[in-house]
Design an enzyme around this catalytic site. Sequence first.
Site, short mmCIF file in Angstrom:
data_model
loop_
_atom_site.label_atom_id
_atom_site.label_comp_id
_atom_site.label_asym_id
_atom_site.label_seq_id
_atom_site.Cartn_x
_atom_site.Cartn_y
_atom_site.Cartn_z
N ASN A 134 -52.11 -50.40 35.01
CA ASN A 134 -50.92 -49.62 35.43
C ASN A 134 -49.61 -50.38 35.37
OD1 ASN A 134 -52.36 -47.20 36.17
ND2 ASN A 134 -53.18 -48.40 37.84
N LYS A 194 -63.63 -49.75 30.24
CA LYS A 194 -62.70 -50.22 29.20
C LYS A 194 -62.43 -51.73 29.36
CE LYS A 194 -58.29 -50.43 27.63
NZ LYS A 194 -57.07 -50.67 28.35
N HIS A 200 -55.02 -44.46 22.89
CA HIS A 200 -54.69 -44.30 21.47
C HIS A 200 -55.95 -44.10 20.62
CE1 HIS A 200 -50.58 -45.17 22.38
NE2 HIS A 200 -50.86 -46.37 22.85
#
Length: 328
Positions: A136, A224, A244
């Site tokens: 973040n 991730k 993406h």
Amino acid sequence: MVLSPARTFRCGLLTVETEYVEVSVKVEKLEVDDKENVENQKAPISARRRKSPIKIEYDEEPDVKTLHKDVKKAVKRIKKDEWEDKSTEEEMREVCHLLSEYYGIPRKRTQGDSKNACGRKRSILDACIAVILSQNTSNKNSSRASAALRAAYPDLNDMREADPSDIEEVIRSGGLAKIKAGRIHNLLTKVHEDYGETSLEFLRDKSVEEVKETLGRYKGLGPKTISCVLLFTLDKEDLPVDTHVHRVSGRIGWAPPTNSREKTYNYLNKTIPPDLKYDTHVLFFKHGQQVCQSQTPKCGSCPIRHLCRYPEKTNTVVKVEIKEDKDI
Ligand code: SF4
């Protein structure tokens, strides 16, 4: 009986034409006009194959906002219903080849040779800490926090023994400092409790599944994060799926476009040849950032346009008609 005028509006990348024949009606037919796509052999396969109209019902004439919503839903349904994996290994290699020509051949990073958290780090724990710091926030902020943390605690044992509030102070520039300091301190403490040392280097000899299982036990290390550590720090063949990679792979038809990020991660890691995973991650990341952007993909200048199955890129016309329901 009232006749409302035909109108055309934009819905995302779609042009929607409405023709209200009669307003005291109940049934709406929504058809996808594929004439242009049939003529254009480069049109997405899913668009060329579409035949039967999709029906949605209204009790009264819908307003434009409702139409927008329903058209989007209908397009999503089309994508879901008609998607099938047609990508071949040959096509995957061709896509990577074309993107490499466009963005340059991806090169593996060496230690310290990176502006973001995914670069190669000194140790597995360093990599985990870097990814926690990157959550973040921008690359710039997380790099600054990472450098400050390493300068304050060159030895991970000192970092583990430090008070979380001191770590928080050091990484303040990275945002969410309290949460991140807690996660870092917790990670170092738990690793030390579990293995008697502040190190996870033994994971270098373990399989992908064993690494996932071990790292997955620690708070703050999600799929991730773990995938990034596997690919960039451990040189294992795993493909991290960020926003993406998720978007590009869905649009070009390598994964179901309605999949969640987690499902796409599992899907792609089964279908993409292991030796293509590094290049795919790096190239799709760049492509998603620079060309295949979320709101306005630059399909006109895309080097893989002819291999892409993104149905909306050809500006498909959706025709909406309302006709009298004879059964009323
Ligand atoms: S930019 Fe357009 S053509 Fe290129 S991959 Fe994205 S959706 Fe497909």
